[in-house]
Design a protein around this motif. Structure first.
Motif, PDB file in Angstrom:
ATOM      1  N   ILE A 651      11.088 -30.643  25.624  1.00  0.00           N
ATOM      2  CA  ILE A 651      11.392 -29.220  25.487  1.00  0.00           C
ATOM      3  C   ILE A 651      11.817 -28.693  26.849  1.00  0.00           C
ATOM      4  O   ILE A 651      11.031 -28.651  27.782  1.00  0.00           O
ATOM      5  N   GLY A 652      13.092 -28.307  26.942  1.00  0.00           N
ATOM      6  CA  GLY A 652      13.610 -27.838  28.223  1.00  0.00           C
ATOM      7  C   GLY A 652      13.790 -26.335  28.220  1.00  0.00           C
ATOM      8  O   GLY A 652      13.181 -25.609  27.437  1.00  0.00           O
ATOM      9  N   ALA A 653      14.696 -25.878  29.080  1.00  0.00           N
ATOM     10  CA  ALA A 653      14.880 -24.427  29.226  1.00  0.00           C
ATOM     11  C   ALA A 653      15.503 -23.804  27.980  1.00  0.00           C
ATOM     12  O   ALA A 653      15.184 -22.682  27.613  1.00  0.00           O
ATOM     13  N   ASN A 654      16.393 -24.522  27.338  1.00  0.00           N
ATOM     14  CA  ASN A 654      17.055 -23.964  26.161  1.00  0.00           C
ATOM     15  C   ASN A 654      16.557 -24.604  24.890  1.00  0.00           C
ATOM     16  O   ASN A 654      17.317 -24.832  23.972  1.00  0.00           O
ATOM     17  N   GLY A 655      15.300 -24.984  24.843  1.00  0.00           N
ATOM     18  CA  GLY A 655      14.828 -25.683  23.662  1.00  0.00           C
ATOM     19  C   GLY A 655      14.899 -27.183  23.896  1.00  0.00           C
ATOM     20  O   GLY A 655      14.940 -27.651  25.023  1.00  0.00           O
ATOM     21  N   ILE A 656      14.926 -27.908  22.810  1.00  0.00           N
ATOM     22  CA  ILE A 656      14.847 -29.363  22.930  1.00  0.00           C
ATOM     23  C   ILE A 656      16.182 -29.907  23.445  1.00  0.00           C
ATOM     24  O   ILE A 656      17.235 -29.568  22.936  1.00  0.00           O
ATOM     25  N   ASN A 723       8.362 -42.244  20.605  1.00  0.00           N
ATOM     26  CA  ASN A 723       8.298 -41.784  19.219  1.00  0.00           C
ATOM     27  C   ASN A 723       8.310 -40.266  19.172  1.00  0.00           C
ATOM     28  O   ASN A 723       9.001 -39.649  18.356  1.00  0.00           O
ATOM     29  N   ARG A 724       7.559 -39.657  20.088  1.00  0.00           N
ATOM     30  CA  ARG A 724       7.484 -38.205  20.104  1.00  0.00           C
ATOM     31  C   ARG A 724       8.852 -37.610  20.376  1.00  0.00           C
ATOM     32  O   ARG A 724       9.292 -36.671  19.710  1.00  0.00           O
ATOM     33  N   ARG A 725       9.565 -38.203  21.344  1.00  0.00           N
ATOM     34  CA  ARG A 725      10.863 -37.659  21.683  1.00  0.00           C
ATOM     35  C   ARG A 725      11.844 -37.831  20.540  1.00  0.00           C
ATOM     36  O   ARG A 725      12.627 -36.922  20.237  1.00  0.00           O
ATOM     37  N   VAL A 726      11.834 -39.008  19.908  1.00  0.00           N
ATOM     38  CA  VAL A 726      12.771 -39.225  18.794  1.00  0.00           C
ATOM     39  C   VAL A 726      12.457 -38.268  17.663  1.00  0.00           C
ATOM     40  O   VAL A 726      13.353 -37.687  17.038  1.00  0.00           O
ATOM     41  N   ASN A 727      11.173 -38.056  17.386  1.00  0.00           N
ATOM     42  CA  ASN A 727      10.817 -37.122  16.310  1.00  0.00           C
ATOM     43  C   ASN A 727      11.283 -35.711  16.629  1.00  0.00           C
ATOM     44  O   ASN A 727      11.753 -34.983  15.761  1.00  0.00           O
ATOM     45  N   LEU A 728      11.185 -35.320  17.907  1.00  0.00           N
ATOM     46  CA  LEU A 728      11.657 -33.991  18.281  1.00  0.00           C
ATOM     47  C   LEU A 728      13.168 -33.881  18.105  1.00  0.00           C
ATOM     48  O   LEU A 728      13.680 -32.857  17.641  1.00  0.00           O
ATOM     49  N   VAL A 730      15.021 -35.570  15.983  1.00  0.00           N
ATOM     50  CA  VAL A 730      15.308 -35.511  14.540  1.00  0.00           C
ATOM     51  C   VAL A 730      14.981 -34.120  14.014  1.00  0.00           C
ATOM     52  O   VAL A 730      15.732 -33.522  13.234  1.00  0.00           O
ATOM     53  N   GLY A 731      13.850 -33.570  14.481  1.00  0.00           N
ATOM     54  CA  GLY A 731      13.481 -32.224  14.041  1.00  0.00           C
ATOM     55  C   GLY A 731      14.512 -31.197  14.456  1.00  0.00           C
ATOM     56  O   GLY A 731      14.883 -30.314  13.675  1.00  0.00           O
ATOM     57  N   LYS A 732      14.983 -31.332  15.697  1.00  0.00           N
ATOM     58  CA  LYS A 732      15.967 -30.361  16.163  1.00  0.00           C
ATOM     59  C   LYS A 732      17.256 -30.476  15.354  1.00  0.00           C
ATOM     60  O   LYS A 732      17.887 -29.477  15.010  1.00  0.00           O
ATOM     61  N   THR A 733      17.662 -31.706  15.025  1.00  0.00           N
ATOM     62  CA  THR A 733      18.871 -31.888  14.217  1.00  0.00           C
ATOM     63  C   THR A 733      18.747 -31.152  12.896  1.00  0.00           C
ATOM     64  O   THR A 733      19.698 -30.569  12.390  1.00  0.00           O
ATOM     65  N   ARG A 734      17.546 -31.185  12.332  1.00  0.00           N
ATOM     66  CA  ARG A 734      17.373 -30.533  11.030  1.00  0.00           C
ATOM     67  C   ARG A 734      17.426 -29.030  11.140  1.00  0.00           C
ATOM     68  O   ARG A 734      17.741 -28.347  10.191  1.00  0.00           O
TER      69      ARG A 734
END
Lengths: 789, 217
Positions: A651-656, A723-728, A730-734
Motif C-alpha cells: 500500500i503506497g501513497a496512491n493506494g496499492i 502471497n500477501r502482495r499477490v492477493n492485494l 488481485v484485489g486491486k484488479t477487481r
C-alpha cells in the motif's frame, strides 16, 4: 500565451498529448515498425482541447466535460464534411452519462433552486459557454445564437431576500450538472424502485445450484436494495412448465403460492399482493427465500415457459414500471418465445454464422418494445451448461436499457462460480440506478447525430428511451455533417431526464465544447484513440450481427489502412511512393495494436472454434462497456510477478502499487516465471514449468509446481509476504474498474491443460496465432496496403 | 369507487402526492386529471372548503385542510358521504405525518410521493362493500351533505365562475344591503326636501306675510 497554456494544461489529469510550454500542439510523428508498442500510453488522457481564449465565461477548471463522462473521437472538429471525409477519421461521441462515483471522485453538482434557463428556440440548457449581452440582462445561446432573457432569480434569491452572485451558479461553472426538475418535466409522480425476480426452477437450475445461490444472495442483499423512501416494491415469480406467483401480503406471514398453468393466455391470479412493499412484507419475503430451494429440490420438470412468464411479469408491473430480473438456466421451450437449439458447429466460421448471432425469435423484440413503453426494463442472468441462445435472450436487455450477464458452465459446487455470481448480483441489486429516463444529445447548428449504439430504444429520430439507466454503461453516437461550420467552437450537450432511485425527478446535463479547425494536421493531432476504438467496436459489432463477421473485420482493417494512408499522403514528407516504415502521430500510435486486438478478440475473431453464446456475450460487452473497461478487454494488462519490484503489491501513497504493464508477447514469458494477465472479465496466473518450488510454496502453499492445480481457483491466503502482495494485486484488479464485474482467477500451468494454455496464449495479441498475424506481420500487411494507396 | 387521488398545496398548486394508477385508469382519466390541475390553479385561501364538481360521467370531490387540497375523482353514483370521509381520513394522516413540512421553501414536486402506500391501503378499505355500509351508518350524523356546495365543471370552464366562499359572500351581501337601504332612505328624504322644500318655504313666508298684515292692522 503562457496563461492560456497553463489553463489548457490544467484541464488534463496529468501531462497529456500535445502539452508543451508554448501552448501549441506539437505531437511528434512516430514510426511504428521495428519498435514494441508503448502500452503504458494506453492510460494517457486524451489530447488537450485547445479552445480559443475566453470561450467559457468563468475560469472554472470544470467548465469542459470530463472524459470519463463524455469524450469525442476528435478533440478538434473539422469545419467541412469534405475535410472529415478526406481525413477518414471516425467522428462520434462516447457517453457514459450515469457514471458511478467512487471514492476520490467528485460528486455531480446539483442546482437546487429549479431555475432552469433554456434557449427558447433550440431548448439548450444554459452552460459555461454561453455569452451574456446587454449588461448581463440577456444571454446568447452558443448553439443557435438566439438571445434569451436571463431569469430574475439569477441575481436575486427570492427565498432569502438577498442578492446572489450569478458567477457562482453551478451551471455556469461546471460542464456536468444536475437540475431538480419542476412539475413540467413529469407526466406522472416519480416511480418507486421495483424489482421483480423471474427465477427458473426447472431441473437444470436446481442441479447446477443456481436456485440456491440466487435465493441466498437475494436474501442477503435485501438490506442493500435502495429504499430511502420506503416505497421500493419486490415480487417473485418462479417458472418451470407453469408459472408460480407468490402472495406476500398474507396475514399469517407465510407466503402463499398460486400456480397458473395456462400458457396460451397467461393471467394474473390476483390483482393485488403479488408485488409488495419491501418494508412491509420483509418477513414473508425472507421466509419464502429461505424455503425456495427446498420447495423445488426434488423437481424433475424440464420444461421452462419463460415467454408467458415474462408476459405476466410485464402485466404485473406495467402500471408502475420497474425492473424484471430474469435468472435463467435452461432454454425456454414452452409457450410463446420457445427457442430451439439452433447452434450448428457447421455454420461457425462460415458467412452464415451471423444468423446464429441474430435473434432467433421475434417474440423478445416485440416484448421489449412493449416493455419500453411502460418503463419496464429486463435484465438477463443466463447460466448455461448447454446452449443458452444468448443472442436471442439478450434482445430484451438491449432494447430496454438493461444488462446481460452470462455464466457459462455454472456449477454452484465450485465456490468460485458461486462467489462470482453472488458478488455480481449483490452489486447489481445495490446499484443506485436511474428510472424512467430519456436522453437527447444536441449539437451546434450544422451537426447532427446519425447513428446510436448501446442498450436503449430509439424513439423519434434522436430521443433515446431508457426505462432504467444502470451505472457505467456506455453509449456511442456517430455524428455527421448537415452544413459546413463557420463558427470557432461547437458544443455537444447531452441531457438525461430521469428519476433518481430516491424518487426525485432530475435532469443531468453534460456539455462538451470543442474547437473547429480547417487543418488536417490539427485533426490528426487531436484524435483520441481510446474513443475511436470504443466507437469502432460498437460499429463492428453492429455490422457483424447484421451482415457478416468478415465484413466487420474488413471494415476495421480498412479503417486502419485509411487512417495510415491519409497520414502518410498528407502529413509526412514522403507523400507518395513506398516508405520503409509506417508513420503515425503519437496520439494514434496504438490504434493498429488496438485494431489487431479487436480482430483477434472472441467477439470478432475468425475461425470455427468459438461457440455463438460466447461470441454473442463478448459482442454485448463490446457495445456496453465503458472505455475504462473496454480497452483492457481488448488489450489485456500483463504483469510479471515473480520479479516485480519490492514496492509492488504494497500500500503506497496512491493506494496499492501495481507492477508495470508489459507488451502482450510470449517473448516475455519465462520458464521460471509467474505472470498475471487480466482483461476486466478474467484474471489469469501463468506458472512457468520451471518455477522454483519456493515460489509455489509461498503463493500456493504446495511444495512444488507439479502439485499446483490448474483451472479456476481461489488464491489461498497465507502468511508469506509474496502471497500477501499477490492477493492485494488481485484485489486491486477487481476493484479498480468502475463496473461491477468480478473477474475470476484461473491458474494456467505451462505444462498443464492444453485448452487452458491455448486460451491464455490467445490473449497475447502481439503473437502470431494461426490464422491470425502477429503484430509485426500486421504492420507489414498494413504497410503494403498503404504503399499501394 | 374512488378512481384516483391528488394532493396539492393550495398557495401555488404544487403537487405533493398522487395515487399510482394503472394504464386503463390513466387513459380514461387523462382529461379529468388535466381538469383537476385547472381546479388546483383556481383555488386560493378564500375558496369553499368542501366542494363537489360534476364533469361528464365523473365527479371531483375535494376538501381543503391546513393549506392543502385533497382531491379525488369518483364515478357519479359513488356516495358523497363516503368520498368525503375518505378525504378526511387522508387529510388527518397526511397532516399528522407531514404537516410541518408543507410550507418548507424550495419543496420539490411530489415531495411526499411515499404517501401513496397509505392512500392505496385506505382506498382499498373504501372499496370493500361491507365496510361501506358500516361507514355509511357511522357517518350519517357527522356529515351534513347539504353543507357541501355542488358545482358544475362547465360553469367553471366556460363561465369563469369562482369557487369562492358563499357564506362569507352572503354575510357581506347582507351588510352591504342594509347599508344600501339606509343610504337609499337618506337620499330619498333629501330628494323629497329638495323637491318640496322651496314651495313650502315660499308658501310659509306668504302665509306669514298675510298673517302679519291681517293681524296687525
Amino acid at each position: 500565451m503562457n496563461q492560456l497554456a497553463d489553463k489548457m494544461g490544467t484541464m488534463n489529469v496529468g501531462p497529456g498529448y500535445g502539452y508543451n510550454s508554448q501552448g501549441g500542439t506539437n505531437i511528434p510523428t512516430v514510426a511504428l515498425m521495428g519498435v514494441a508498442p508503448r502500452v503504458l500510453d494506453l492510460d494517457m488522457p486524451p489530447p488537450a482541447i485547445n479552445l480559443p481564449a475566453n470561450s467559457s465565461i468563468t475560469d472554472s477548471l470544470h467548465a469542459n466535460c470530463d472524459p470519463s463522462y463524455k469524450r469525442s473521437t476528435l478533440n478538434a472538429i473539422p469545419a467541412t464534411s469534405q475535410l472529415l471525409q478526406k481525413s477518414r477519421l471516425p467522428f462520434g461521441l462516447v457517453i457514459t452519462p450515469y457514471r458511478s462515483v467512487k471514492e476520490g471522485d467528485d460528486p455531480v453538482p446539483v442546482v437546487t433552486d429549479s431555475i432552469i434557463a433554456r434557449c427558447r428556440r433550440c431548448r439548450t440548457y444554459i452552460n459555461p459557454f454561453v455569452r451574456f449581452v446587454e449588461g448581463g440582462q440577456r444571454w446568447k445561446c452558443n448553439m443557435c445564437y438566439t438571445l434569451n432573457e436571463v431569469p430574475s432569480s439569477f441575481d436575486y434569491d427570492s427565498l432569502t431576500q438577498q442578492p446572489v452572485d450569478r458567477w457562482q451558479r453551478k451551471e455556469l461553472n461546471h460542464a456536468v450538472v444536475e437540475y431538480i426538475a419542476p412539475t413540467e418535466y413529469m407526466v406522472r409522480p416519480p416511480q418507486p424502485l421495483v424489482h421483480l425476480f423471474v427465477i427458473d426452477v426447472s431441473y437444470p437450475s436446481v442441479q447446477c445450484g443456481m436456485l440456491a445461490t440466487a435465493a441466498t444472495t437475494i436474501l442477503e442483499s435485501l438490506d442493500r436494495i435502495p429504499d430511502d423512501e420506503g416505497r421500493t416494491k419486490v415480487g417473485i415469480i418462479t417458472v418451470d412448465s407453469s408459472i408460480h406467483f407468490y402472495n406476500l401480503n398474507t396475514r399469517s406471514g407465510e407466503p402463499q403460492m398460486l400456480v397458473v398453468s395456462d400458457l396460451e393466455d397467461p393471467f394474473l391470479p390476483q390483482p393485488q399482493d403479488l408485488l409488495c412493499n419491501l418494508k412491509e412484507c420483509r418477513p414473508t419475503l425472507e421466509n419464502l427465500l429461505n424455503r425456495l430451494n427446498d420447495m423445488f429440490k426434488d423437481t424433475q420438470a424440464i420444461g421452462n415457459a419463460l415467454g408467458p412468464a415474462l408476459q405476466s411479469a410485464h402485466k404485473l408491473i406495467s402500471p408502475i414500471g420497474g425492473k424484471i430480473l430474469c435468472l435463467q438456466a435452461t432454454l425456454p421451450n414452452l409457450g410463446g418465445g420457445a427457442l430451439k437449439v439452433r447452434e450448428d458447429p457447421k455454420l461457425l466460421g462460415t458467412s452464415k454464422e451471423s444468423t446464429l448471432l441474430q435473434a432467433g425469435s421475434s417474440f423478445y423484440k416485440t416484448l421489449a418494445i412493449d416493455c419500453s413503453k411502460t418503463q419496464v426494463c429486463v435484465d438477463m442472468f443466463l447460466f448455461g451448461s448447454h446452449y443458452s441462445d444468448v443472442a436471442t435472450l439478450s434482445c430484451l436487455p438491449r432494447y430496454t436499457g438493461g444488462n446481460t450477464f452470462f455464466y457459462p458452465a455454472f456449477t454452484a459446487a465450485k465456490s468460485e462460480d458461486a462467489l462470482k455470481f453472488a458478488h455480481e448480483l449483490a452489486e447489481f441489486l445495490s446499484q443506485r440506478i436511474a428510472l424512467e429516463a430519456v436522453m437527447r444529445v444536441r449539437a451546434s447548428k450544422g451537426l447532427r447525430m446519425s447513428a446510436f449504439f448501446g442498450n436503449f430504444f430509439v424513439r423519434s429520430t434522436d430521443l433515446l428511451s431508457l426505462p432504467n439507466v444502470p451505472r457505467d454503461q456506455s453509449y456511442s453516437i456517430e455524428v455527421s455533417f448537415e452544413d459546413n461550420l463557420t463558427i470557432p467552437t461547437v458544443c455537444f450537450q447531452t441531457a438525461l431526464l430521469h428519476t433518481s432511485s430516491y424518487g426525485e425527478r432530475r435532469i443531468r446535463v453534460l456539455t462538451l465544447a470543442l474547437p473547429v479547425t480547417n487543418s488536417l494536421a490539427d485533426l490528426y493531432q487531436s484524435a483520441d484513440q481510446v474513443a475511436i476504438t470504443t466507437l469502432l467496436a460498437s460499429k463492428a459489432v453492429e455490422r457483424g450481427m447484421s451482415a457478416k463477421l468478415d465484413d466487420a473485420r474488413d471494415a476495421l482493417t480498412n479503417k486502419c489502412v485509411d487512417i495510415l494512408g491519409v497520414y502518410k499522403t498528407h502529413l509526412t514528407a514522403s507523400s507518395s511512393g513506398a516508405t520503409p516504415n509506417l508513420q503515425l502521430s503519437d496520439n494514434l500510435k496504438l490504434l493498429p495494436l488496438l485494431t489487431l486486438g479487436m480482430l483477434k478478440h472472441v467477439a470478432l475473431r475468425g475461425g470455427s472454434q468459438i461457440p455463438s453464446d460466447l461470441r454473442s456475450y463478448a459482442m454485448h460487452l463490446f457495445s456496453t462497456l465503458p472505455s475504462q473497461c473496454l480497452i483492457p478487454y481488448i488489450h489485456p494488462r500483463f504483469y510479471s510477478l515473480h520479479n516485480m519490484p519490492e514496492n509492488c503489491g504494497t500500500i503506497g501513497a496512491n493506494g496499492i502499487e501495481m507492477p508495470i504493464t508489459m507488451n502482450l508477447s510470449s517473448e516475455r514469458l519465462e520458464r521460471s516465471g509467474l505472470f498475471l494477465l487480466e482483461d476486466s472479465q478474467n484474471i489469469f496466473l501463468w506458472l512457468g514449468r520451471d518455477a522454483v518450488p519456493q515460489l509455489c510454496m509461498d503463493l500456493f502453499g504446495v511444495p512444488n509446481c507439479e502439485s499446483v492445480r490448474g483451472g479456476k481457483t481461489t488464491l489461498p491466503v497465507l502468511e508469506s509476504d509474496f502471497n500477501r502482495r499477490v492477493n492485494l494485486i488481485v484485489g486491486k484488479t477487481r476493484e479498480m474498474r468502475r463496473t461491477s464485474y468480478y473477474p475470476q482467477v484461473y491458474v494456467i500451468k505451462d505444462d498443464g491443460d492444453p485448452a487452458l494454455r491455448l486460451w491464455f496464449l490467445s490473449h497475447l495479441i502481439e503473437d502470431r496465432a494461426e490464422p491470425m498475424m502477429s503484430y509485426h506481420q500486421f504492420l507489414g500487411y498494413l504497410k503494403d496496403r498503404v504503399n499501394s494507396y | 369507487m374512488v378512481k384516483t387521488t391528488m394532493i396539492a398545496r393550495v398557495s401555488d398548486a404544487l403537487p405533493l402526492a398522487a395515487s399510482i394508477d394503472d394504464e386503463q385508469v390513466e387513459m380514461e382519466l387523462k382529461e379529468y386529471k388535466s381538469q383537476a390541475k385547472l381546479i388546483f390553479r383556481k383555488l386560493n385561501m378564500n375558496s369553499e372548503k368542501r366542494c363537489s364538481i360534476e364533469s361528464g360521467s365523473h365527479v371531483f370531490h375535494y376538501i381543503i385542510d391546513h393549506g392543502v387540497v385533497y382531491l379525488c375523482i369518483c364515478e357519479r353514483n359513488y356516495p358523497r358521504k363516503l368520498a368525503f370521509t375518505y378525504l378526511d381520513d387522508l387529510s388527518k394522516e397526511f397532516f399528522m405525518s407531514y404537516g410541518n413540512e408543507i410550507d418548507r421553501p424550495g419543496l420539490r414536486p411530489y415531495a411526499f410521493a411515499r404517501f401513496d402506500t397509505f392512500m392505496q391501503n385506505t382506498k382499498r378499505l373504501y372499496q370493500d362493500t361491507r365496510t361501506q355500509s358500516n361507514l355509511t351508518k357511522l357517518h350519517e350524523d357527522l356529515q351534513d351533505v347539504t353543507k357541501i356546495m355542488t358545482r358544475n365543471m362547465e360553469d367553471l370552464l366556460y363561465r369563469g365562475e369562482t369557487l369562492d366562499n358563499l357564506q362569507g359572500k352572503s354575510d357581506l351581501l347582507l351588510k352591504d344591503s342594509a347599508r344600501y337601504r339606509k343610504t337609499a332612505r337618506d337620499v330619498n328624504l333629501q330628494a323629497l326636501y329638495r323637491k318640496y322644500g322651496p314651495p313650502i318655504i315660499i308658501g310659509f313666508v306668504f302665509l306669514l306675510v298675510i298673517y302679519w298684515r291681517f293681524w296687525w292692522y
